[in-house]
Design a protein around this motif. Sequence first.
Motif, PDB file in Angstrom:
ATOM      1  N   LEU A 206       0.821  -1.209   0.000  1.00  0.00           N
ATOM      2  CA  LEU A 206       0.000   0.000   0.000  1.00  0.00           C
ATOM      3  C   LEU A 206       0.856   1.262   0.000  1.00  0.00           C
ATOM      4  N   TRP A 207       0.262   2.355  -0.435  1.00  0.00           N
ATOM      5  CA  TRP A 207       0.948   3.638  -0.463  1.00  0.00           C
ATOM      6  C   TRP A 207       1.483   4.006   0.933  1.00  0.00           C
ATOM      7  N   SER A 208       0.722   3.704   1.970  1.00  0.00           N
ATOM      8  CA  SER A 208       1.138   4.048   3.332  1.00  0.00           C
ATOM      9  C   SER A 208       2.357   3.246   3.801  1.00  0.00           C
ATOM     10  N   GLN A 209       2.753   2.245   3.049  1.00  0.00           N
ATOM     11  CA  GLN A 209       3.902   1.410   3.416  1.00  0.00           C
ATOM     12  C   GLN A 209       5.169   1.783   2.654  1.00  0.00           C
ATOM     13  N   ILE A 210       5.109   2.852   1.879  1.00  0.00           N
ATOM     14  CA  ILE A 210       6.227   3.275   1.042  1.00  0.00           C
ATOM     15  C   ILE A 210       6.995   4.393   1.744  1.00  0.00           C
ATOM     16  N   ASP A 211       8.321   4.417   1.560  1.00  0.00           N
ATOM     17  CA  ASP A 211       9.134   5.468   2.177  1.00  0.00           C
ATOM     18  C   ASP A 211       9.507   6.542   1.150  1.00  0.00           C
ATOM     19  N   ALA A 212      10.363   7.469   1.546  1.00  0.00           N
ATOM     20  CA  ALA A 212      10.754   8.585   0.676  1.00  0.00           C
ATOM     21  C   ALA A 212      11.511   8.125  -0.568  1.00  0.00           C
ATOM     22  N   ASN A 213      12.082   6.933  -0.543  1.00  0.00           N
ATOM     23  CA  ASN A 213      12.793   6.391  -1.704  1.00  0.00           C
ATOM     24  C   ASN A 213      11.876   5.646  -2.661  1.00  0.00           C
ATOM     25  N   ARG A 214      10.572   5.673  -2.360  1.00  0.00           N
ATOM     26  CA  ARG A 214       9.531   5.077  -3.198  1.00  0.00           C
ATOM     27  C   ARG A 214       9.598   3.553  -3.249  1.00  0.00           C
ATOM     28  N   HIS A 215      10.087   2.968  -2.155  1.00  0.00           N
ATOM     29  CA  HIS A 215      10.000   1.520  -2.006  1.00  0.00           C
ATOM     30  C   HIS A 215       9.517   1.180  -0.605  1.00  0.00           C
ATOM     31  N   LEU A 216       9.262  -0.093  -0.363  1.00  0.00           N
ATOM     32  CA  LEU A 216       8.703  -0.536   0.911  1.00  0.00           C
ATOM     33  C   LEU A 216       9.593  -0.073   2.066  1.00  0.00           C
ATOM     34  N   ARG A 217       8.977   0.613   3.049  1.00  0.00           N
ATOM     35  CA  ARG A 217       9.751   1.104   4.196  1.00  0.00           C
ATOM     36  C   ARG A 217      10.174  -0.062   5.082  1.00  0.00           C
ATOM     37  N   HIS A 218      11.273   0.124   5.789  1.00  0.00           N
ATOM     38  CA  HIS A 218      11.871  -0.964   6.557  1.00  0.00           C
ATOM     39  C   HIS A 218      10.918  -1.564   7.586  1.00  0.00           C
ATOM     40  N   SER A 219      10.134  -0.742   8.280  1.00  0.00           N
ATOM     41  CA  SER A 219       9.268  -1.275   9.326  1.00  0.00           C
ATOM     42  C   SER A 219       8.080  -2.058   8.762  1.00  0.00           C
ATOM     43  N   ALA A 220       7.741  -1.841   7.496  1.00  0.00           N
ATOM     44  CA  ALA A 220       6.637  -2.595   6.886  1.00  0.00           C
ATOM     45  C   ALA A 220       6.997  -4.072   6.735  1.00  0.00           C
ATOM     46  N   TYR A 221       8.276  -4.370   6.558  1.00  0.00           N
ATOM     47  CA  TYR A 221       8.692  -5.769   6.483  1.00  0.00           C
ATOM     48  C   TYR A 221       8.322  -6.490   7.783  1.00  0.00           C
ATOM     49  N   ALA A 222       8.613  -5.849   8.906  1.00  0.00           N
ATOM     50  CA  ALA A 222       8.282  -6.444  10.205  1.00  0.00           C
ATOM     51  C   ALA A 222       6.773  -6.599  10.359  1.00  0.00           C
ATOM     52  N   ASP A 223       6.012  -5.612   9.872  1.00  0.00           N
ATOM     53  CA  ASP A 223       4.554  -5.691   9.951  1.00  0.00           C
ATOM     54  C   ASP A 223       4.021  -6.885   9.152  1.00  0.00           C
ATOM     55  N   PHE A 224       4.527  -7.064   7.936  1.00  0.00           N
ATOM     56  CA  PHE A 224       4.086  -8.197   7.117  1.00  0.00           C
ATOM     57  C   PHE A 224       4.427  -9.524   7.795  1.00  0.00           C
TER      58      PHE A 224
ATOM     59  N   GLN B 292       8.178  -2.472  -4.465  1.00  0.00           N
ATOM     60  CA  GLN B 292       7.631  -1.174  -4.816  1.00  0.00           C
ATOM     61  C   GLN B 292       6.118  -1.103  -4.584  1.00  0.00           C
ATOM     62  N   LEU B 293       5.601   0.094  -4.677  1.00  0.00           N
ATOM     63  CA  LEU B 293       4.184   0.365  -4.523  1.00  0.00           C
ATOM     64  C   LEU B 293       3.356  -0.515  -5.456  1.00  0.00           C
ATOM     65  N   ASP B 294       2.267  -1.033  -4.924  1.00  0.00           N
ATOM     66  CA  ASP B 294       1.280  -1.831  -5.661  1.00  0.00           C
ATOM     67  C   ASP B 294       1.742  -3.243  -6.008  1.00  0.00           C
ATOM     68  N   GLU B 295       2.976  -3.602  -5.673  1.00  0.00           N
ATOM     69  CA  GLU B 295       3.400  -4.985  -5.907  1.00  0.00           C
ATOM     70  C   GLU B 295       2.636  -5.908  -4.970  1.00  0.00           C
ATOM     71  N   TYR B 296       2.471  -7.119  -5.396  1.00  0.00           N
ATOM     72  CA  TYR B 296       1.911  -8.160  -4.543  1.00  0.00           C
ATOM     73  C   TYR B 296       3.069  -8.998  -4.019  1.00  0.00           C
ATOM     74  N   ILE B 297       3.001  -9.284  -2.741  1.00  0.00           N
ATOM     75  CA  ILE B 297       4.055 -10.075  -2.105  1.00  0.00           C
ATOM     76  C   ILE B 297       3.427 -11.283  -1.418  1.00  0.00           C
ATOM     77  N   ARG B 298       4.280 -12.219  -1.055  1.00  0.00           N
ATOM     78  CA  ARG B 298       3.850 -13.331  -0.215  1.00  0.00           C
ATOM     79  C   ARG B 298       4.950 -13.605   0.800  1.00  0.00           C
ATOM     80  N   VAL B 299       4.528 -14.056   1.981  1.00  0.00           N
ATOM     81  CA  VAL B 299       5.473 -14.316   3.068  1.00  0.00           C
ATOM     82  C   VAL B 299       5.365 -15.777   3.470  1.00  0.00           C
TER      83      VAL B 299
END
Length: 146
Positions: A12-30, A70-77
């Motif tokens: 989601l957009w709210s999970q992106i950082d200033a570099n326009r990729h997934l922010r570090h803390s979002a990894y922990a959230d997922f 990146q934004l809008d990508e689908y991931i799996r864990v």
Amino acid sequence: MENNTFYEGQVLWSQIDANRHLRHSAYADFCAQARSNMLKTMGLSLDEFAKQKIGPILFREELIYKREIQLDEYIRVEILLTKLNLKNARFSFQHIIYKENGEKAAEVNVDGAWLHLVERKLTNIPAEWYDILQKVPRSEHYTEVD
């Protein structure tokens, strides 16, 4: 979902950082959501934790980046149990986060234990929970400690 995939979703957009990729803390959230999904799938819902007055805590969390997400990508864990101590229920999990094209984006390794929510001390889990934890997929380097 694959057998050891416990979270799939869109970045989601709210999970992106200033570099326009997934922010570090979002990894922990997922990964936290994947662990919660895994435990519920195995039979340990948050309601069961509440009944026993036990909650999981982490001592260590290691994030190894492989590829940008990146934004809008689908991931799996995926989650694999890497270590379980049968005397005191300490645990270690490996999370592997994959991009929608199948590339490994990150690996997150955690070590944890169980906290008694009233006493605020580390505690063991009920004996029947060990049977449930036996259902968790194991890594090829899985270690069991007696």
